[in-house]
Design an enzyme around this catalytic site. Sequence first.
Site, PDB file in Angstrom:
ATOM      1  N   ASN A 153       0.809  -1.231   0.000  1.00  0.00           N
ATOM      2  CA  ASN A 153       0.000   0.000   0.000  1.00  0.00           C
ATOM      3  C   ASN A 153       0.839   1.277   0.000  1.00  0.00           C
ATOM      4  O   ASN A 153       0.491   2.255  -0.658  1.00  0.00           O
ATOM      5  CB  ASN A 153      -0.998  -0.020   1.161  1.00  0.00           C
ATOM      6  CG  ASN A 153      -0.337  -0.169   2.505  1.00  0.00           C
ATOM      7  OD1 ASN A 153       0.716  -0.793   2.614  1.00  0.00           O
ATOM      8  ND2 ASN A 153      -0.924   0.393   3.519  1.00  0.00           N
ATOM      9  N   GLU A 251       3.185  -5.097  12.433  1.00  0.00           N
ATOM     10  CA  GLU A 251       2.221  -4.003  12.215  1.00  0.00           C
ATOM     11  C   GLU A 251       1.148  -4.550  11.300  1.00  0.00           C
ATOM     12  O   GLU A 251       1.396  -4.775  10.110  1.00  0.00           O
ATOM     13  CB  GLU A 251       2.908  -2.801  11.565  1.00  0.00           C
ATOM     14  CG  GLU A 251       4.032  -2.192  12.376  1.00  0.00           C
ATOM     15  CD  GLU A 251       3.580  -1.649  13.714  1.00  0.00           C
ATOM     16  OE1 GLU A 251       2.375  -1.387  13.885  1.00  0.00           O
ATOM     17  OE2 GLU A 251       4.427  -1.526  14.608  1.00  0.00           O
ATOM     18  N   CYS A 285      -3.458   1.547   6.406  1.00  0.00           N
ATOM     19  CA  CYS A 285      -3.965   0.865   7.611  1.00  0.00           C
ATOM     20  C   CYS A 285      -4.518   1.864   8.619  1.00  0.00           C
ATOM     21  O   CYS A 285      -5.226   1.479   9.545  1.00  0.00           O
ATOM     22  CB  CYS A 285      -2.876   0.006   8.223  1.00  0.00           C
ATOM     23  SG  CYS A 285      -1.355   0.900   8.523  1.00  0.00           S
ATOM     24  N   GLU A 464       7.075   0.751  16.155  1.00  0.00           N
ATOM     25  CA  GLU A 464       8.104   1.299  15.273  1.00  0.00           C
ATOM     26  C   GLU A 464       8.246   2.784  15.606  1.00  0.00           C
ATOM     27  O   GLU A 464       7.505   3.310  16.429  1.00  0.00           O
ATOM     28  CB  GLU A 464       7.692   1.103  13.812  1.00  0.00           C
ATOM     29  CG  GLU A 464       7.521  -0.360  13.442  1.00  0.00           C
ATOM     30  CD  GLU A 464       7.324  -0.577  11.947  1.00  0.00           C
ATOM     31  OE1 GLU A 464       6.253  -0.207  11.440  1.00  0.00           O
ATOM     32  OE2 GLU A 464       8.240  -1.119  11.299  1.00  0.00           O
TER      33      GLU A 464
HETATM   34  O1  TXE Z   1      -0.970  -8.874   2.485  1.00  0.00           O
HETATM   35  P1  TXE Z   1       0.088  -9.884   3.018  1.00  0.00           P
HETATM   36  P2  TXE Z   1      -1.953  -9.023   1.246  1.00  0.00           P
HETATM   37  C1  TXE Z   1      -4.363  -6.155   4.776  1.00  0.00           C
HETATM   38  C2  TXE Z   1      -5.484  -5.742   3.858  1.00  0.00           C
HETATM   39  C3  TXE Z   1      -5.324  -6.654   2.711  1.00  0.00           C
HETATM   40  C4  TXE Z   1      -4.900  -7.921   3.419  1.00  0.00           C
HETATM   41  C5  TXE Z   1      -4.144  -8.903   2.584  1.00  0.00           C
HETATM   42  O2  TXE Z   1      -6.726  -5.960   4.482  1.00  0.00           O
HETATM   43  O3  TXE Z   1      -6.501  -6.823   1.988  1.00  0.00           O
HETATM   44  O4  TXE Z   1      -4.060  -7.476   4.452  1.00  0.00           O
HETATM   45  O5  TXE Z   1      -3.186  -8.230   1.810  1.00  0.00           O
HETATM   46  C6  TXE Z   1       4.480 -11.158   2.542  1.00  0.00           C
HETATM   47  N1  TXE Z   1       5.866 -15.394   5.063  1.00  0.00           N
HETATM   48  N2  TXE Z   1      -3.170  -5.347   4.623  1.00  0.00           N
HETATM   49  O6  TXE Z   1      -2.378 -10.428   1.003  1.00  0.00           O
HETATM   50  O7  TXE Z   1      -0.091 -11.215   2.392  1.00  0.00           O
HETATM   51  C7  TXE Z   1       3.982 -10.664   1.203  1.00  0.00           C
HETATM   52  O8  TXE Z   1       4.735 -11.223   0.151  1.00  0.00           O
HETATM   53  C8  TXE Z   1       6.521 -14.250   4.884  1.00  0.00           C
HETATM   54  C9  TXE Z   1      -2.927  -4.433   5.675  1.00  0.00           C
HETATM   55  O9  TXE Z   1      -1.351  -8.362   0.116  1.00  0.00           O
HETATM   56  O10 TXE Z   1       0.076  -9.780   4.492  1.00  0.00           O
HETATM   57  C10 TXE Z   1       4.153  -9.169   1.371  1.00  0.00           C
HETATM   58  O11 TXE Z   1       5.517  -8.817   1.172  1.00  0.00           O
HETATM   59  N3  TXE Z   1       6.033 -13.215   4.199  1.00  0.00           N
HETATM   60  C11 TXE Z   1      -1.657  -3.786   5.567  1.00  0.00           C
HETATM   61  C12 TXE Z   1       3.776  -8.950   2.838  1.00  0.00           C
HETATM   62  O12 TXE Z   1       3.932 -10.229   3.454  1.00  0.00           O
HETATM   63  C13 TXE Z   1       4.810 -13.341   3.664  1.00  0.00           C
HETATM   64  C14 TXE Z   1      -0.947  -3.679   4.329  1.00  0.00           C
HETATM   65  C15 TXE Z   1       2.341  -8.463   3.073  1.00  0.00           C
HETATM   66  O13 TXE Z   1       1.444  -9.303   2.405  1.00  0.00           O
HETATM   67  C16 TXE Z   1       4.067 -14.523   3.812  1.00  0.00           C
HETATM   68  C17 TXE Z   1      -1.272  -4.690   3.361  1.00  0.00           C
HETATM   69  C18 TXE Z   1       4.643 -15.585   4.556  1.00  0.00           C
HETATM   70  N4  TXE Z   1       4.013 -16.733   4.751  1.00  0.00           N
HETATM   71  C19 TXE Z   1      -2.370  -5.456   3.537  1.00  0.00           C
HETATM   72  N5  TXE Z   1       2.880 -14.363   3.180  1.00  0.00           N
HETATM   73  C20 TXE Z   1      -1.242  -2.808   6.604  1.00  0.00           C
HETATM   74  N6  TXE Z   1      -1.357  -3.145   7.872  1.00  0.00           N
HETATM   75  O14 TXE Z   1      -0.770  -1.738   6.281  1.00  0.00           O
HETATM   76  C21 TXE Z   1       2.888 -13.119   2.649  1.00  0.00           C
HETATM   77  N7  TXE Z   1       4.052 -12.491   2.927  1.00  0.00           N
END
Ligand code: TXE
Length: 483
Positions: A153, A251, A285, A464
């Site tokens: 994001n 986070e 977020c 953080e």
């Molecule tokens: O996030 P992911 P996604 C929320 C938002 C969104 C949902 C899913 O609601 O719709 O999360 O988003 C890495 N081991 N937020 O699926 O999967 C991945 O490659 C290690 C809130 O895109 O959590 C990426 O680099 N790493 C939010 C990172 O984790 C892993 C921001 C985030 O991806 C992994 C984004 C694993 N097993 C989404 N699986 C906020 N809090 O700001 C994934 N990743």
Amino acid sequence: MTPDQYLKNYIDGKLVPPQSGQYLDNVNPATAEIYSYLPDSEAADIESAVVAAEKAFPGWSKTSLQERSRLLSRISEIIGQNLTAFAEAESIDAGKPVSMATTIDIPRAQENFKFFATAILHFSSEAHHMVGQAINFTLRQPIGIVGCISPWNLPLYLFTWKIAPALAAGNCVVAKPSEVTPMTAYMLSKACIEAGLPAGVLNIVHGLGPKAGQPIIEHPKIKAISFTGGTETGRRIAAVAAPMFKKLSLELGGKNPNIIFADCDFEEMMKVTLRSSFANSGQICLCGSRILVERSIYDKFKAELVKRTESLVVGNPAADETDLGALVSQAHLEKVSAYIRLAKEEGGTILCGGERVPMTGDFKNGYFLRPTVVEGLSYDCRVNQEEIFGPVVTIMPFDTEEEALSYANSTRYGLSATVWTKDITRVNRMSEKLEAGVIWINCWLLRDLRTPFGGVKNSGVGREGGLEALRFFTAPKNICMKY
Ligand code: TXE
């Protein structure tokens, strides 16, 4: 600092292809077309990054603070010198308006390096005197190799928010940006090479979460993980890392209340509420997705919010007049659209938005969604409890402060909350009782990088920002010397 068609990993100071030779498609969300390819890395690439980091650690951890500070400042300068290229790349990769990337994302990435380049010069440890007996002093030593994993994001903004303090504190880093938005992290690799960062100090490996992220979490030599992303991913990461006794900063998601009392400065509140609802298409977020409004001004607020939301320009991310660009991916557009359908099933009324924007030409297949306002839902329905992470807000009236508080605290999340009121005693009462790590009074997203940042409940663990980040990325060691 050009974007390239085939991105490479940055390992041991060099730009290298993935060992498997496999690449993933990188899609421009405004056109729905593949425009570049990123390494489909796996455990073998992470292993190379760890070997490089291990080799670099003895030198980097002993490098003087002044020299670390100089190198981080230099990276900051290079980002600043290439602001336009970085901002355009971020906009193409994430679908966000260039104007936003130019004024928020990239300046903040630059600021992150600058901030921690100087913060480390002022970071000090404590001494505790046991009168007549002994003196204790505490060393704050780097942890070793740390893993930084970031989401799509705010791509470069959040990536550097982790990397800069980790490096400043003397750690070597294995970092993975989101596979959805890898371009500016790739450009950062080039900036690090230009700045002369020693080989292996920072390694950036691209790829999917389960394939390239998971080996970072599982690697026994990576001693701390700083992660920002979805709550479910955070849970999976904790399940692997906690039994290995890794230090964890998570986070995660949010479902933040924006609580509006009748005595607020109405005009200022409206201006900021429009931003806190729809900035970056609600994909922050910290966005205030549940708007709670004191009943006496509810109708006035509703009319004004709908009018202003309808006037927002959704479209070409490169155009100056654009307020909202495209959502980040087709999968995300489908997720957000499913929540809009759910809002109707749960008895909500869509006051405006709710559909895709019909586009033409290059953008006809882009993931554009109209900003959406929903009313008539109960505080405990799924739409008001689950993170949507898109341009969708719900509005709800309340009668008393207690009622507003109980709605606000009713979710499993606890990242941030905003309160609009001129009553200072109410500010104090609310701030004490709101279950959130970050509270904004009569403002939103006003950030001082020295302050602690993070959530309670399912919004994560750890903080953080400022000294909190430097404490996270160091291990305290107490030394007790008897007289
Ligand atoms: O996030 P992911 P996604 C929320 C938002 C969104 C949902 C899913 O609601 O719709 O999360 O988003 C890495 N081991 N937020 O699926 O999967 C991945 O490659 C290690 C809130 O895109 O959590 C990426 O680099 N790493 C939010 C990172 O984790 C892993 C921001 C985030 O991806 C992994 C984004 C694993 N097993 C989404 N699986 C906020 N809090 O700001 C994934 N990743």
